[in-house]
Design an enzyme around this catalytic site. Structure first.
Site, PDB file in Angstrom:
ATOM      1  N   GLY A   1       5.949  -8.426   2.258  1.00 39.71           N
ATOM      2  CA  GLY A   1       6.017  -9.465   2.071  1.00 39.71           C
ATOM      3  C   GLY A   1       5.154 -10.514   2.609  1.00 39.71           C
ATOM      4  O   GLY A   1       5.132 -12.071   2.981  1.00 39.71           O
ATOM      5  N   HIS A   2       4.025 -10.201   3.665  1.00 35.88           N
ATOM      6  CA  HIS A   2       2.909 -11.099   4.056  1.00 35.88           C
ATOM      7  C   HIS A   2       2.132 -11.958   2.786  1.00 35.88           C
ATOM      8  O   HIS A   2       0.940 -12.688   3.136  1.00 35.88           O
ATOM      9  CB  HIS A   2       1.834  -9.893   4.656  1.00 35.88           C
ATOM     10  CG  HIS A   2       1.001  -9.391   4.764  1.00 35.88           C
ATOM     11  ND1 HIS A   2      -0.714  -9.845   4.504  1.00 35.88           N
ATOM     12  CD2 HIS A   2       0.978  -8.663   3.937  1.00 35.88           C
ATOM     13  CE1 HIS A   2      -1.508  -9.013   4.375  1.00 35.88           C
ATOM     14  NE2 HIS A   2      -0.229  -7.803   3.247  1.00 35.88           N
TER      15      HIS A   2
ATOM     16  N   GLN B   1       0.875  -9.364  -5.585  1.00 38.80           N
ATOM     17  CA  GLN B   1       0.396 -10.590  -6.342  1.00 38.80           C
ATOM     18  C   GLN B   1       1.051 -11.962  -7.051  1.00 38.80           C
ATOM     19  O   GLN B   1       0.495 -12.795  -6.794  1.00 38.80           O
ATOM     20  CB  GLN B   1      -1.042 -10.538  -6.703  1.00 38.80           C
ATOM     21  CG  GLN B   1      -2.078 -10.370  -5.662  1.00 38.80           C
ATOM     22  CD  GLN B   1      -2.177 -11.280  -4.049  1.00 38.80           C
ATOM     23  OE1 GLN B   1      -1.937 -12.577  -4.473  1.00 38.80           O
ATOM     24  NE2 GLN B   1      -2.763 -10.269  -3.027  1.00 38.80           N
TER      25      GLN B   1
ATOM     26  N   CYS C   1     -20.192  -6.603   2.308  1.00 38.00           N
ATOM     27  CA  CYS C   1     -20.108  -7.588   3.878  1.00 38.00           C
ATOM     28  C   CYS C   1     -18.381  -8.369   3.926  1.00 38.00           C
ATOM     29  O   CYS C   1     -17.952  -8.323   4.879  1.00 38.00           O
ATOM     30  CB  CYS C   1     -21.353  -8.054   4.586  1.00 38.00           C
ATOM     31  SG  CYS C   1     -22.343  -6.839   3.423  1.00 38.00           S
TER      32      CYS C   1
ATOM     33  N   THR D   1      13.664   4.262  10.779  1.00 43.93           N
ATOM     34  CA  THR D   1      13.596   3.392  11.460  1.00 43.93           C
ATOM     35  C   THR D   1      13.719   1.803  10.830  1.00 43.93           C
ATOM     36  O   THR D   1      11.990   1.847  10.894  1.00 43.93           O
ATOM     37  CB  THR D   1      13.956   3.179  12.786  1.00 43.93           C
ATOM     38  OG1 THR D   1      14.397   4.835  13.566  1.00 43.93           O
ATOM     39  CG2 THR D   1      14.910   2.128  12.650  1.00 43.93           C
TER      40      THR D   1
ATOM     41  N   ASN E   1      -5.604  -9.294  -7.518  1.00 37.89           N
ATOM     42  CA  ASN E   1      -5.887 -10.697  -6.344  1.00 37.89           C
ATOM     43  C   ASN E   1      -6.849 -10.770  -6.301  1.00 37.89           C
ATOM     44  O   ASN E   1      -6.905 -11.647  -5.949  1.00 37.89           O
ATOM     45  CB  ASN E   1      -5.355  -9.151  -4.947  1.00 37.89           C
ATOM     46  CG  ASN E   1      -6.278  -7.560  -5.494  1.00 37.89           C
ATOM     47  OD1 ASN E   1      -6.498  -7.174  -6.450  1.00 37.89           O
ATOM     48  ND2 ASN E   1      -7.460  -8.001  -4.427  1.00 37.89           N
TER      49      ASN E   1
ATOM     50  N   THR F   1       1.001  -1.304   0.066  1.00 35.58           N
ATOM     51  CA  THR F   1       0.051   0.007  -0.071  1.00 35.58           C
ATOM     52  C   THR F   1       0.672   1.337   0.602  1.00 35.58           C
ATOM     53  O   THR F   1       0.640   2.253  -0.937  1.00 35.58           O
ATOM     54  CB  THR F   1      -0.995  -0.364   1.529  1.00 35.58           C
ATOM     55  OG1 THR F   1      -1.881  -0.989   0.890  1.00 35.58           O
ATOM     56  CG2 THR F   1      -1.969   1.068   1.449  1.00 35.58           C
TER      57      THR F   1
HETATM   58  C1  LIG Z   1      -2.321  -7.214  -0.753  1.00 31.03           C
HETATM   59  C2  LIG Z   1      -2.335  -6.443  -1.561  1.00 31.03           C
HETATM   60  C3  LIG Z   1      -1.710  -4.618  -1.940  1.00 31.03           C
HETATM   61  C4  LIG Z   1      -1.404  -4.213  -0.648  1.00 31.03           C
HETATM   62  O1  LIG Z   1      -0.382  -4.458   0.090  1.00 31.03           O
HETATM   63  P1  LIG Z   1       0.298  -4.482   1.799  1.00 31.03           P
HETATM   64  O2  LIG Z   1       1.111  -4.391   2.069  1.00 31.03           O
HETATM   65  O3  LIG Z   1      -0.451  -5.176   3.085  1.00 31.03           O
HETATM   66  O4  LIG Z   1      -0.229  -3.006   2.511  1.00 31.03           O
HETATM   67  C5  LIG Z   1      -1.602  -4.140  -2.064  1.00 31.03           C
HETATM   68  N1  LIG Z   1      -1.704  -4.795  -4.030  1.00 31.03           N
HETATM   69  C6  LIG Z   1      -2.489  -6.360  -3.948  1.00 31.03           C
HETATM   70  C7  LIG Z   1      -2.652  -6.122  -5.518  1.00 31.03           C
HETATM   71  C8  LIG Z   1      -2.641  -7.048  -2.732  1.00 31.03           C
HETATM   72  O5  LIG Z   1      -2.776  -8.164  -2.835  1.00 31.03           O
END
Ligand SMILES: *Cc1c(COP(=O)(O)O)cnc(C)c1O
Length: 397
Positions: A208-209, A187, A333, A247, A159, A80
Site C-alpha cells: 500500500g505505502h 514499485q 549510511c 485479524t 526500486n 516484505t
Molecule cells: C518497498 C519495497 C518492498 C517492501 O515493501 P513493504 O511493504 O515495505 O514490506 C519490497 N520490494 C520492493 C521492490 C519495494 O520497493
C-alpha cells in the site's frame, strides 16, 4: 540562495521509499477507525458484516488493479511478508518434487534473504546477473532452467533504478519450462499497467505505502489457474484461507483498496506528468553540470524515477549540504546496509560512482515548483562541492 530563501519543509523526492497517503484514501479509511469499527471476521452481527463488506470491496479493487479475481488476492502486512510467503511457502510446499529456484542479483533484500534461507534448507538457487540496463538476459534465464526448476522470482520494477523487466516474456518462458513465476511488483503498481494473466504471472507481491495508500498492508496474488499451492508461514485462526491468518485491519484494507482504485484511474495522466517533470529535471541538471551518468538507462524505466551518478561528488556530502531536499543515495549510511548499493554494483558501477549516486523519486504530489527548486539547489551545491574539490586538489599538488 540564502538560508532565508530556503524552504522550511524539505521538498520530498523519495517516493520510492514511501509515498504520502492520498487525502482521498484517508477519507475512505476514516469511518472504519470509528463508527464502523467491527472485526471483519465477526460473522454473527452487523458490525462484523459491515467491516467484512468493506474488506471485500477493497479486495476487489486491488484485484482490479492487477487483472486478478478477488479470490486470488490475500492480504499481508506488506510486500516484505508477501515475498517471504511466496518464496518460502511455494518452495517448502513443492520441495519434495522440485527444489531449484531462480532469482536475480538486484532483487529487494527480502527476496534475496528468503532465497538464502531456502539455500540453508537445501534448495538450489540460481542468481541471474543483470546488465548495465538493469535487465536480466533472457538467454541466461533459458539456460538456467532445469527439470528441477520450481519457481522463478524476478521483480517487475527495480526500486533503485526504476528499470522495468519484460515480465510477459519471462512468464511465458517459465510456463514453457513448467515453473511458476513470482514477481515483486511493489514499485510497479500504479506506475505501469499490470495484468497478471497477460504477463503470465502466478504470484505477485504488492504494498500500500508505495501507491499513496497506508503503511502496514500489502497483498500477495496467488493464481488459481494453474492453482499454486504453498505452505503458510504462520499458524492461526484460518483467515485468508489459512494462507495468512490474523485479524484483517479493516480500515487499512479499505485504504489500500481505495489507493488501488485511484492508481488505476490516475495512471494515464500521472505517468505522463511524471515523465515530463523527470525528463525536465534531468535536462536541466545535464545542461548545467558536466559528467553526470544515468544509472540503468532511460528506455525501460518507470516515469518518476531518476538515478544518476555525479562524478567527483560524494553523495553523502551532497545530501548533508541539502537538508532542504529529501532524496536518497546509493552510498553507505544512507540505508540499513553498510555497503554501497549492491544494485548499482550489479549494473557495473564502481564503488566510487555508486557513492556518487542520487535516487530521485517524483510522485503524485510533486509540483513543477518543487522540481525547479530541487534542480537549482542541486546545481548550486554540486558546483560548490566540485569547486572545493578543485581547490583541494590544487593545494595537494
Ligand atoms: C518497498 C519495497 C518492498 C517492501 O515493501 P513493504 O511493504 O515495505 O514490506 C519490497 N520490494 C520492493 C521492490 C519495494 O520497493
Amino acid at each position: 540562495m540564502s538560508n532565508s530563501q530556503k524552504r522550511r519543509q524539505p521538498v520530498y523526492l523519495d517516493n520510492h521509499a514511501t509515498t504520502p497517503t492520498d487525502p482521498r484514501v484517508i477519507e475512505a479509511m476514516q469511518p472504519y477507525f470509528s463508527e464502523k469499527f467491527g472485526n471483519p471476521h465477526s460473522g454473527s452481527h452487523y458490525y462484523g458484516w459491515e467491516a467484512e463488506e468493506a474488506v471485500e470491496l477493497a479486495r476487489a479493487q486491488i484485484a482490479g488493479a492487477i487483472g486478478a479475481s478477488p479470490e486470488e488476492v490475500y492480504f499481508t502486512s506488506g510486500a516484505t511478508e508477501a515475498n517471504n510467503i511466496a518464496l518460502k511457502g511455494v518452495t517448502r510446499f513443492y520441495r519434495e518434487k522440485k527444489n531449484h529456484i531462480i532469482t536475480c542479483v538486484s532483487e529487494h533484500p527480502c527476496v534475496l534473504d528468503s532465497a538464502l534461507d531456502l539455500e540453508s534448507e537445501g534448495t538450489r538457487v540460481t542468481y541471474l546477473p543483470v546488465g548495465e540496463d538493469g535487465l536480466i538476459d533472457i538467454d541466461e534465464l533459458k539456460e538456467a532452467f532445469t527439470e528441477d526448476t520450481l519457481l522463478v522470482s524476478i521483480m517487475t520494477v527495480q526500486n533503485e533504478i526504476g528499470t522495468v523487466q519484460s515480465m510477459a516474456e519471462i512468464g511465458a518462458l517459465c510456463h514453457e519450462h513448467k515453473a511458476y513465476l513470482h514477481t515483486d511488483a511493489a514499485q510497479a503498481l500504479g506506475k505501469i499497467p499490470l495484468d497478471v494473466r497477460a504477463m503470465n504471472i502466478d504470484l505477485m507481491s504488492i504494498t500500500g505505502h508505495k501507491v499513496y495508500g497506508p503503511m502496514g498492508l500489502g497483498a500477495l496474488y496467488i493464481g488459481n489457474k494453474p492453482k499454486v499451492r504453498l505452505t503458510p508461514l504462520f499458524s492461526g485462526g484460518g483467515q485468508e484461507k489459512g494462507i495468512r491468518p490474523g485479524t484483517l485491519p479493516a480500515p487499512i484494507c479499505v485504504g489500500f483498496g481505495k489507493a488501488c482504485e485511484l492508481a488505476v484511474d490516475e495512471m494515464p495522466i500521472e505517468s505522463k506528468k511524471l515523465e515530463i517533470m523527470r525528463d525536465g529535471l534531468l535536462a536541466k541538471l545535464q545542461g548545467a553540470i558536466p559528467n553526470i551518468y544515468i544509472n540503468g538507462g532511460m528506455e525501460h524505466r518507470v516515469p518518476g524515477n531518476l538515478n544518476i551518478s555525479v562524478e567527483n561528488v560524494d553523495a553523502e556530502s551532497l545530501m548533508a549540504a541539502l537538508p532542504d531536499l529529501a532524496f536518497s543515495t546509493g552510498s553507505a549510511c544512507s540505508s540499513v546496509s553498510q555497503d554501497s548499493s549492491y544494485v548499482l554494483n550489479a549494473i557495473g558501477l564502481s564503488n566510487e560512482l555508486a557513492e556518487s549516486s542520487l535516487r530521485i523519486g517524483l510522485g503524485r504530489f510533486t509540483t513543477e515548483e518543487d522540481v525547479d527548486y530541487a534542480a537549482d539547489r542541486l546545481i548550486e551545491e554540486i558546483s560548490i562541492i566540485r569547486e572545493n574539490r578543485q581547490v583541494l586538489v590544487g593545494t595537494a599538488a
